[in-house]
Design a protein around this motif. Sequence first.
Motif, PDB file in Angstrom:
ATOM      1  N   ALA A   5       0.830  -1.202   0.000  1.00 18.63           N
ATOM      2  CA  ALA A   5       0.000   0.000   0.000  1.00 18.63           C
ATOM      3  C   ALA A   5       0.866   1.254   0.000  1.00 18.63           C
ATOM      4  O   ALA A   5       0.574   2.231  -0.698  1.00 18.63           O
ATOM      5  CB  ALA A   5      -0.937   0.003   1.202  1.00 18.63           C
ATOM      6  N   ASP A   8       2.379   1.664  -3.428  1.00 21.88           N
ATOM      7  CA  ASP A   8       1.371   2.173  -4.360  1.00 21.88           C
ATOM      8  C   ASP A   8       1.161   3.669  -4.180  1.00 21.88           C
ATOM      9  O   ASP A   8       1.037   4.411  -5.146  1.00 21.88           O
ATOM     10  CB  ASP A   8       0.036   1.438  -4.172  1.00 21.88           C
ATOM     11  N   ALA A   9       1.110   4.127  -2.928  1.00 22.58           N
ATOM     12  CA  ALA A   9       0.915   5.549  -2.642  1.00 22.58           C
ATOM     13  C   ALA A   9       2.091   6.365  -3.172  1.00 22.58           C
ATOM     14  O   ALA A   9       1.906   7.440  -3.745  1.00 22.58           O
ATOM     15  CB  ALA A   9       0.736   5.777  -1.149  1.00 22.58           C
ATOM     16  N   ARG A  10       3.318   5.854  -2.975  1.00 24.46           N
ATOM     17  CA  ARG A  10       4.501   6.562  -3.493  1.00 24.46           C
ATOM     18  C   ARG A  10       4.460   6.633  -5.007  1.00 24.46           C
ATOM     19  O   ARG A  10       4.805   7.649  -5.607  1.00 24.46           O
ATOM     20  CB  ARG A  10       5.783   5.880  -3.028  1.00 24.46           C
ATOM     21  N   ARG A  12       1.758   6.632  -6.953  1.00 23.98           N
ATOM     22  CA  ARG A  12       0.734   7.613  -7.350  1.00 23.98           C
ATOM     23  C   ARG A  12       1.252   9.029  -7.171  1.00 23.98           C
ATOM     24  O   ARG A  12       1.036   9.890  -8.022  1.00 23.98           O
ATOM     25  CB  ARG A  12      -0.542   7.419  -6.528  1.00 23.98           C
ATOM     26  N   GLN A  86      -1.912  15.255   0.608  1.00 24.29           N
ATOM     27  CA  GLN A  86      -2.727  14.082   0.281  1.00 24.29           C
ATOM     28  C   GLN A  86      -1.999  12.795   0.680  1.00 24.29           C
ATOM     29  O   GLN A  86      -2.602  11.891   1.253  1.00 24.29           O
ATOM     30  CB  GLN A  86      -3.044  14.071  -1.206  1.00 24.29           C
ATOM     31  N   GLU A  87      -0.698  12.728   0.392  1.00 21.17           N
ATOM     32  CA  GLU A  87       0.112  11.571   0.798  1.00 21.17           C
ATOM     33  C   GLU A  87       0.062  11.387   2.310  1.00 21.17           C
ATOM     34  O   GLU A  87      -0.096  10.276   2.804  1.00 21.17           O
ATOM     35  CB  GLU A  87       1.585  11.775   0.399  1.00 21.17           C
ATOM     36  N   ASP A  88       0.225  12.485   3.026  1.00 21.92           N
ATOM     37  CA  ASP A  88       0.226  12.423   4.487  1.00 21.92           C
ATOM     38  C   ASP A  88      -1.117  11.932   5.014  1.00 21.92           C
ATOM     39  O   ASP A  88      -1.168  11.148   5.951  1.00 21.92           O
ATOM     40  CB  ASP A  88       0.555  13.796   5.086  1.00 21.92           C
ATOM     41  N   ARG A  89      -2.195  12.405   4.409  1.00 22.30           N
ATOM     42  CA  ARG A  89      -3.526  11.943   4.827  1.00 22.30           C
ATOM     43  C   ARG A  89      -3.686  10.449   4.569  1.00 22.30           C
ATOM     44  O   ARG A  89      -4.248   9.730   5.380  1.00 22.30           O
ATOM     45  CB  ARG A  89      -4.621  12.711   4.094  1.00 22.30           C
ATOM     46  N   GLU A  90      -3.168   9.982   3.434  1.00 20.24           N
ATOM     47  CA  GLU A  90      -3.268   8.565   3.111  1.00 20.24           C
ATOM     48  C   GLU A  90      -2.457   7.710   4.080  1.00 20.24           C
ATOM     49  O   GLU A  90      -2.814   6.586   4.369  1.00 20.24           O
ATOM     50  CB  GLU A  90      -2.814   8.313   1.673  1.00 20.24           C
ATOM     51  N   LYS A  91      -1.376   8.267   4.566  1.00 22.63           N
ATOM     52  CA  LYS A  91      -0.541   7.552   5.539  1.00 22.63           C
ATOM     53  C   LYS A  91      -1.103   7.666   6.946  1.00 22.63           C
ATOM     54  O   LYS A  91      -0.629   7.014   7.861  1.00 22.63           O
ATOM     55  CB  LYS A  91       0.883   8.119   5.543  1.00 22.63           C
ATOM     56  N   GLY A  92      -2.080   8.538   7.131  1.00 22.33           N
ATOM     57  CA  GLY A  92      -2.652   8.746   8.462  1.00 22.33           C
ATOM     58  C   GLY A  92      -1.808   9.622   9.347  1.00 22.33           C
ATOM     59  O   GLY A  92      -1.894   9.593  10.566  1.00 22.33           O
TER      60      GLY A  92
END
Length: 97
Positions: A5, A8-10, A12, A86-92
């Motif tokens: 996950a 994948d985020a990196r 994107r 957005q990345e930070d939000r996805e990482k929590g």
Amino acid sequence: MANQAAADARGRAGHQSAAASNLSGLSLQEAQQILNVSKLSPEEVQKNYEHLFKVNDKSVGGSFYLQSKVVRAKERLDEELRIQAQEDREKGQKPKT
């Protein structure tokens, strides 16, 4: 699973950053050079943008071309800051400021 996950985020984020460079016509590094910022700090970006925009105003003998480059650089850096948030939000995590 978590590692996949994160990868994948990196991926994107990398694609988003490349897309932002293509849309704005500026690379992240070029935008940072134009606004003279070494790290992406919203406060530093805004402060340098305001100064450079003002000194390049045509009414004070500045250059419309340079003022336009300053605007495009700020737009590019704002987009990068949005991607990072957005990345930070996805990482929590809490967004970088």
